[in-house]
Design a protein around this motif. Sequence first.
Motif, PDB file in Angstrom:
ATOM      1  N   GLN A 163     -49.966 -39.827  20.780  1.00 18.75           N
ATOM      2  CA  GLN A 163     -50.310 -38.296  20.525  1.00 18.75           C
ATOM      3  C   GLN A 163     -50.104 -37.931  19.032  1.00 18.75           C
ATOM      4  O   GLN A 163     -50.678 -37.322  18.464  1.00 18.75           O
ATOM      5  N   LEU A 164     -49.065 -38.649  18.109  1.00 17.64           N
ATOM      6  CA  LEU A 164     -48.807 -38.471  16.945  1.00 17.64           C
ATOM      7  C   LEU A 164     -50.095 -39.050  16.067  1.00 17.64           C
ATOM      8  O   LEU A 164     -50.497 -38.475  15.304  1.00 17.64           O
ATOM      9  N   ILE A 165     -50.577 -40.101  16.708  1.00 19.58           N
ATOM     10  CA  ILE A 165     -51.553 -40.800  15.891  1.00 19.58           C
ATOM     11  C   ILE A 165     -52.675 -40.115  15.932  1.00 19.58           C
ATOM     12  O   ILE A 165     -53.637 -39.831  14.979  1.00 19.58           O
ATOM     13  N   ASN A 166     -53.073 -39.515  17.330  1.00 16.31           N
ATOM     14  CA  ASN A 166     -54.269 -38.787  17.561  1.00 16.31           C
ATOM     15  C   ASN A 166     -54.306 -37.546  16.609  1.00 16.31           C
ATOM     16  O   ASN A 166     -55.423 -37.184  16.243  1.00 16.31           O
ATOM     17  N   ASN A 167     -52.978 -36.867  16.743  1.00 18.42           N
ATOM     18  CA  ASN A 167     -52.968 -35.614  15.715  1.00 18.42           C
ATOM     19  C   ASN A 167     -53.160 -35.842  14.470  1.00 18.42           C
ATOM     20  O   ASN A 167     -53.831 -35.208  13.541  1.00 18.42           O
ATOM     21  N   CYS A 168     -52.796 -37.142  13.849  1.00 18.10           N
ATOM     22  CA  CYS A 168     -53.144 -37.628  12.537  1.00 18.10           C
ATOM     23  C   CYS A 168     -54.454 -37.779  11.876  1.00 18.10           C
ATOM     24  O   CYS A 168     -54.912 -37.421  11.228  1.00 18.10           O
ATOM     25  N   ILE A 169     -55.184 -38.190  13.228  1.00 22.34           N
ATOM     26  CA  ILE A 169     -56.497 -38.513  13.282  1.00 22.34           C
ATOM     27  C   ILE A 169     -57.360 -37.249  12.782  1.00 22.34           C
ATOM     28  O   ILE A 169     -58.379 -37.305  12.088  1.00 22.34           O
ATOM     29  N   LYS A 170     -56.832 -36.165  13.571  1.00 26.49           N
ATOM     30  CA  LYS A 170     -57.210 -34.843  13.466  1.00 26.49           C
ATOM     31  C   LYS A 170     -56.827 -34.065  12.096  1.00 26.49           C
ATOM     32  O   LYS A 170     -57.170 -33.011  11.679  1.00 26.49           O
TER      33      LYS A 170
ATOM     34  N   GLN B   4     -44.502 -35.835  10.406  1.00 24.00           N
ATOM     35  CA  GLN B   4     -43.556 -36.465  11.223  1.00 24.00           C
ATOM     36  C   GLN B   4     -43.832 -37.831  11.221  1.00 24.00           C
ATOM     37  O   GLN B   4     -42.768 -38.682  11.249  1.00 24.00           O
ATOM     38  N   LEU B   5     -45.115 -38.377  10.847  1.00 26.90           N
ATOM     39  CA  LEU B   5     -45.165 -39.756  10.908  1.00 26.90           C
ATOM     40  C   LEU B   5     -44.626 -40.396   9.807  1.00 26.90           C
ATOM     41  O   LEU B   5     -43.825 -41.532   9.686  1.00 26.90           O
TER      42      LEU B   5
END
Length: 181
Positions: free
Chosen positions: A5-12, A20-21
Amino acid sequence: MSLEQLINNCIKQDAKAQSQLYKQFASKLFSLCLKYSKNYAEAEDNLHDAFITVFSKIDQYNNKGSFEGWLKRIAINTSLQRYRDSAGVFDIVNEERIEDVSVDINDGDVSIDFLLQIIQELPDRYRLIFNMYVLDGYSHVEISELINISTGTSKSNLARARMILKEKIEDYKANLNSRSI
């Protein structure tokens, strides 16, 4: 929040997710950058540049292999690129004249802090190749391709790094022994 989810939000381009990452992985990546940098300030710059790359290319992560491994590869490549851009001369030596020098560390004679210190004190080209070969497991062929040198140059620089480390360790042990007498 899960890593996926963190990766998906970073993509956005979610700034909170990016923060957070960064917090989750910065210390691990910084220590990696420090191994490949001349000093602390350059390591900070390399870490910053690596995260810029991560955030601009995170959509290219395809879930093959670990995400942390992907991040580490970016941090190493960022540090190597800076080195290639500023690097200069690598000592070129005839491969047949390279001696295989081993660094003998007896149990407890030398602290890990001392080892890290003397590795960091190596000349840039020796430290880079020593770290890549010994600490990160790159082959001489991979090193030669990554930093645009011959395999023989990689081998000779590793041998010289080992020779310097061996001398520093022997001096350190001799000083310890002379104090205890």
